[in-house]
Motif scaffolding. Sequence first.
Motif, PDB file in Angstrom:
ATOM      1  N   TYR A  25       0.819  -1.246   0.115  1.00  0.00           N
ATOM      2  CA  TYR A  25      -0.163   0.081  -0.090  1.00  0.00           C
ATOM      3  C   TYR A  25       0.868   1.142   0.127  1.00  0.00           C
ATOM      4  CZ  TYR A  25      -3.450  -3.495   1.526  1.00  0.00           C
ATOM      5  OH  TYR A  25      -4.447  -4.599   1.618  1.00  0.00           O
ATOM      6  N   GLU A  26       1.792   1.292   0.557  1.00  0.00           N
ATOM      7  CA  GLU A  26       2.833   2.311   0.619  1.00  0.00           C
ATOM      8  C   GLU A  26       3.564   2.555  -0.501  1.00  0.00           C
ATOM      9  OE1 GLU A  26       6.029   1.824   3.677  1.00  0.00           O
ATOM     10  OE2 GLU A  26       5.414   3.756   4.693  1.00  0.00           O
ATOM     11  N   LYS A  27       3.795   1.525  -1.297  1.00  0.00           N
ATOM     12  CA  LYS A  27       4.470   1.784  -2.631  1.00  0.00           C
ATOM     13  C   LYS A  27       3.473   2.283  -3.426  1.00  0.00           C
ATOM     14  CE  LYS A  27       7.928  -1.941  -2.542  1.00  0.00           C
ATOM     15  NZ  LYS A  27       7.286  -2.701  -1.470  1.00  0.00           N
ATOM     16  N   ALA A  28       2.195   2.180  -3.166  1.00  0.00           N
ATOM     17  CA  ALA A  28       1.162   2.772  -4.148  1.00  0.00           C
ATOM     18  C   ALA A  28       1.013   4.238  -3.647  1.00  0.00           C
ATOM     19  CB  ALA A  28      -0.166   2.033  -4.035  1.00  0.00           C
ATOM     20  N   ARG A  29       1.474   4.693  -2.618  1.00  0.00           N
ATOM     21  CA  ARG A  29       1.232   6.165  -2.084  1.00  0.00           C
ATOM     22  C   ARG A  29      -0.014   6.120  -1.274  1.00  0.00           C
ATOM     23  NH1 ARG A  29       5.993   5.814  -3.495  1.00  0.00           N
ATOM     24  NH2 ARG A  29       6.905   6.961  -5.452  1.00  0.00           N
ATOM     25  N   LEU A  30      -0.480   5.169  -0.781  1.00  0.00           N
ATOM     26  CA  LEU A  30      -1.557   5.041   0.189  1.00  0.00           C
ATOM     27  C   LEU A  30      -1.025   5.440   1.517  1.00  0.00           C
ATOM     28  CD1 LEU A  30      -3.605   2.120  -1.196  1.00  0.00           C
ATOM     29  CD2 LEU A  30      -4.004   4.390  -1.653  1.00  0.00           C
ATOM     30  N   GLY A  31      -1.551   6.530   2.140  1.00  0.00           N
ATOM     31  CA  GLY A  31      -0.894   6.964   3.514  1.00  0.00           C
ATOM     32  C   GLY A  31      -1.701   6.310   4.703  1.00  0.00           C
ATOM     33  N   ILE A  32      -0.866   6.099   5.865  1.00  0.00           N
ATOM     34  CA  ILE A  32      -1.474   5.711   6.723  1.00  0.00           C
ATOM     35  C   ILE A  32      -2.304   6.563   7.846  1.00  0.00           C
ATOM     36  CG2 ILE A  32      -1.229   4.096   9.042  1.00  0.00           C
ATOM     37  CD1 ILE A  32       0.806   2.434   7.452  1.00  0.00           C
ATOM     38  N   ARG A  33      -3.322   6.722   7.977  1.00  0.00           N
ATOM     39  CA  ARG A  33      -3.891   7.866   8.949  1.00  0.00           C
ATOM     40  C   ARG A  33      -4.219   7.364  10.519  1.00  0.00           C
ATOM     41  NH1 ARG A  33      -8.759  11.283   7.662  1.00  0.00           N
ATOM     42  NH2 ARG A  33      -7.611  12.490   9.028  1.00  0.00           N
ATOM     43  N   ALA A  34      -4.278   5.979  10.340  1.00  0.00           N
ATOM     44  CA  ALA A  34      -4.600   5.342  11.921  1.00  0.00           C
ATOM     45  C   ALA A  34      -4.211   3.694  11.696  1.00  0.00           C
ATOM     46  CB  ALA A  34      -5.733   5.409  12.231  1.00  0.00           C
ATOM     47  N   MET A  35      -3.754   3.301  12.686  1.00  0.00           N
ATOM     48  CA  MET A  35      -3.408   1.863  12.463  1.00  0.00           C
ATOM     49  C   MET A  35      -3.280   1.159  13.736  1.00  0.00           C
ATOM     50  SD  MET A  35      -0.289  -0.204  10.446  1.00  0.00           S
ATOM     51  CE  MET A  35       0.972   0.755  11.171  1.00  0.00           C
ATOM     52  N   LYS A  36      -3.877  -0.126  13.994  1.00  0.00           N
ATOM     53  CA  LYS A  36      -3.825  -0.643  15.370  1.00  0.00           C
ATOM     54  C   LYS A  36      -3.965  -2.235  15.114  1.00  0.00           C
ATOM     55  CE  LYS A  36      -8.616   0.701  16.676  1.00  0.00           C
ATOM     56  NZ  LYS A  36      -9.385   1.723  17.675  1.00  0.00           N
ATOM     57  N   ALA A  74      -6.533   2.685   8.596  1.00  0.00           N
ATOM     58  CA  ALA A  74      -7.263   3.622   7.767  1.00  0.00           C
ATOM     59  C   ALA A  74      -6.228   4.091   6.661  1.00  0.00           C
ATOM     60  CB  ALA A  74      -7.727   4.527   8.686  1.00  0.00           C
ATOM     61  N   LEU A  75      -6.532   4.020   5.578  1.00  0.00           N
ATOM     62  CA  LEU A  75      -5.586   4.549   4.587  1.00  0.00           C
ATOM     63  C   LEU A  75      -6.440   5.718   3.607  1.00  0.00           C
ATOM     64  CD1 LEU A  75      -4.356   1.497   2.682  1.00  0.00           C
ATOM     65  CD2 LEU A  75      -3.206   2.692   4.236  1.00  0.00           C
ATOM     66  N   LYS A  76      -5.636   6.630   3.173  1.00  0.00           N
ATOM     67  CA  LYS A  76      -5.988   7.724   2.476  1.00  0.00           C
ATOM     68  C   LYS A  76      -5.126   8.193   1.247  1.00  0.00           C
ATOM     69  CE  LYS A  76      -7.576  12.460   2.661  1.00  0.00           C
ATOM     70  NZ  LYS A  76      -7.713  13.489   3.519  1.00  0.00           N
ATOM     71  N   GLY A  77      -5.586   8.389  -0.056  1.00  0.00           N
ATOM     72  CA  GLY A  77      -4.769   8.543  -1.330  1.00  0.00           C
ATOM     73  C   GLY A  77      -5.533   8.646  -2.358  1.00  0.00           C
ATOM     74  N   GLU A  78      -4.946   8.889  -3.536  1.00  0.00           N
ATOM     75  CA  GLU A  78      -5.586   9.073  -4.773  1.00  0.00           C
ATOM     76  C   GLU A  78      -6.537   7.734  -5.159  1.00  0.00           C
ATOM     77  OE1 GLU A  78      -5.830  11.317  -7.098  1.00  0.00           O
ATOM     78  OE2 GLU A  78      -4.566  12.854  -6.162  1.00  0.00           O
TER      79      GLU A  78
END
Length: 147
Positions: A25-36, A74-78
């Motif tokens: 997900y990170e390589k696809a530029r999806l950013g982590i807004r929260a994680m647990k 929770a991910l956010k991105g294009e």
Amino acid sequence: MEETLVIIKPNGLKAGLIGEIIGRYEKARLGIRAMKAKHVSVAEAEGFYAEHKARPFFPELVQFMTSGPLVLIALKGENAISSARNINGATNPAQAQAGTIRHDFAPSITENMVHSSDSPESAKREVSFWFEENELVAYPIYSHVRS
Ligand code: CMP
């Protein structure tokens, strides 16, 4: 910009694949807004998957999702919703394309290793099901994004 809720299911943790999965997900530029990490209760799993309550696979799904800890993200991105779904692959790993998480690692449809939201409406419900608004950080800005 879209938000989506991803779950790394209990078999992802048992297999030691958290870093591998998040890296995709990170390589696809999806950013982590929260994680647990969380060992969810039967009531929580039933509530989260309430739309599937009448389906024959529901008891097995709830049993699996409560069999050990999982990771909520929770991910956010294009185009975050379709992007995460493409990275995950088809719900049934037997139909997932090579290079997707489910093709590469998942043994069966119930134990399909990851979940992600299927629409903006479900993303909103699913993110707020697991996270309070004050747990969500601002969308990360990547310093290495090429312009
Ligand atoms: P998920 O994306 O978490 O959403 C619902 C889950 O139910 C799905 O992934 C699968 O793990 C599980 N499931 C089990 N059997 C089926 C089925 N026949 N169709 C859809 N989902 C199924």
